[in-house]
Write an enzyme that holds these catalytic residues in place. Structure first.
Site, mmCIF file in Angstrom:
data_model
loop_
_atom_site.group_PDB
_atom_site.id
_atom_site.type_symbol
_atom_site.label_atom_id
_atom_site.label_comp_id
_atom_site.label_asym_id
_atom_site.label_seq_id
_atom_site.Cartn_x
_atom_site.Cartn_y
_atom_site.Cartn_z
ATOM 1 N N ARG A 56 0.829 -1.202 0.000
ATOM 2 C CA ARG A 56 0.000 0.000 0.000
ATOM 3 C C ARG A 56 0.869 1.259 0.000
ATOM 4 O O ARG A 56 0.532 2.261 -0.635
ATOM 5 C CB ARG A 56 -0.917 -0.003 1.221
ATOM 6 C CG ARG A 56 -1.860 -1.196 1.245
ATOM 7 C CD ARG A 56 -2.866 -1.082 2.360
ATOM 8 N NE ARG A 56 -3.744 0.055 2.138
ATOM 9 C CZ ARG A 56 -4.485 0.615 3.081
ATOM 10 N NH1 ARG A 56 -4.437 0.159 4.314
ATOM 11 N NH2 ARG A 56 -5.269 1.639 2.800
ATOM 12 N N GLN A 86 -10.581 9.084 7.653
ATOM 13 C CA GLN A 86 -10.346 7.691 8.024
ATOM 14 C C GLN A 86 -9.257 7.080 7.142
ATOM 15 O O GLN A 86 -8.842 5.946 7.384
ATOM 16 C CB GLN A 86 -11.647 6.891 7.874
ATOM 17 C CG GLN A 86 -12.772 7.396 8.754
ATOM 18 C CD GLN A 86 -14.088 6.702 8.442
ATOM 19 O OE1 GLN A 86 -14.296 5.548 8.809
ATOM 20 N NE2 GLN A 86 -14.975 7.394 7.743
ATOM 21 N N VAL A 88 -5.603 6.422 5.376
ATOM 22 C CA VAL A 88 -4.216 6.408 5.845
ATOM 23 C C VAL A 88 -3.259 6.913 4.760
ATOM 24 O O VAL A 88 -2.039 6.930 4.968
ATOM 25 C CB VAL A 88 -3.802 4.996 6.320
ATOM 26 C CG1 VAL A 88 -4.631 4.602 7.546
ATOM 27 C CG2 VAL A 88 -3.972 3.947 5.214
ATOM 28 N N HIS A 104 -7.123 7.007 11.686
ATOM 29 C CA HIS A 104 -6.683 5.611 11.669
ATOM 30 C C HIS A 104 -5.205 5.446 11.347
ATOM 31 O O HIS A 104 -4.777 4.360 10.975
ATOM 32 C CB HIS A 104 -7.546 4.819 10.684
ATOM 33 C CG HIS A 104 -8.988 4.761 11.077
ATOM 34 N ND1 HIS A 104 -10.020 4.580 10.176
ATOM 35 C CD2 HIS A 104 -9.579 4.888 12.294
ATOM 36 C CE1 HIS A 104 -11.182 4.584 10.822
ATOM 37 N NE2 HIS A 104 -10.941 4.775 12.097
#
Length: 224
Positions: A56, A86, A88, A104
């Site tokens: 990711r 929310q 990342v 998060h």
């Protein structure tokens, strides 16, 4: 200057090419949630978890902010905007937004496994054997299922200042983030941009059932 508070989720990043978690073709399809997003999963198969977030993190280098991110930044000329995300990824920041709170965690940061408060920048792959200066293994700076959300208190305070509250690209299924809408002031206008979201606050003319980019174009016409 009126305060526009934004709660953003995976739907705003999807148009940049970042896979969402909950869609039928999302990231969870290839992994069991408890394997890659829980402390127990990390304890059992730490390198598997690290590799999931390495992929990711690499993907972040290949994508760019989309028009929805850019319009949110452009609205800073007219509103005091604070984004509670929310997500990342760092696409809000790369689009120029100046006040972004990550509920998060963040892909481009890491922290020692024994201290959630000591966060360090991290751009490359993170592997077993990558230690902090005290010799403690590093882990992704991500809030996993079953872990507390350290920034939630700040987010509640921010939501409480809203004149306008925008929900964009989130399923409103992840708590405690989804509960933020309950903390906005009674005078606050609530707008929703999401093609699929159902709920009591979506049954109005302020719910734009469209993509993040198209919805932000429409919202800018309404607000400016």
């Amino acid at each position: 200057m009126k305060k526009l508070i934004v709660l953003s989720g995976a739907g705003i990043s999807a148009e940049s090419g970042i896979s969402t978690f909950r869609d039928s073709n999302g990231l969870w399809q290839n992994y069991r949630i408890e394997e890659v997003a829980s402390p127990e999963g990390f304890a059992r198969h730490p390198q598997l978890v690290l590799d999931f977030y390495n992929l990711r993190r690499r993907q972040l280098k290949e994508v760019s902010p989309n028009r929805a991110h850019e319009i949110l930044f452009e609205l800073e000329e007219h509103y005091d905007i604070h984004i509670i995300t929310q997500n990342v990824d760092d696409l809000h920041e790369r689009a120029g937004s100046t006040k972004v709170l990550h509920l998060h965690g963040e892909l481009r940061k890491a922290r020692p496994v024994n201290n959630e408060n000591r966060v360090i920048p991290w751009e490359e792959d993170l592997n077993l054997g990558d230690l902090d200066e005290k010799g403690v293994q590093l882990r992704p700076h991500i809030v996993w299922f079953g872990e507390a959300v350290p920034e939630m208190g700040r987010a509640v305070k921010i939501a409480g200042t809203a004149d306008i509250f925008l929900i964009i690209g989130t399923s409103m299924q992840v708590y405690p983030a989804a509960a933020l809408v309950n903390y906005v002031p009674s005078h606050c206008e609530i707008y929703v941009i999401d093609p699929n979201l159902q709920g009591p606050f979506t049954e109005s003319e302020k719910h734009f059932k469209m993509s993040a980019t198209e919805g932000m174009k429409k919202l800018k016409e309404v607000l400016v």
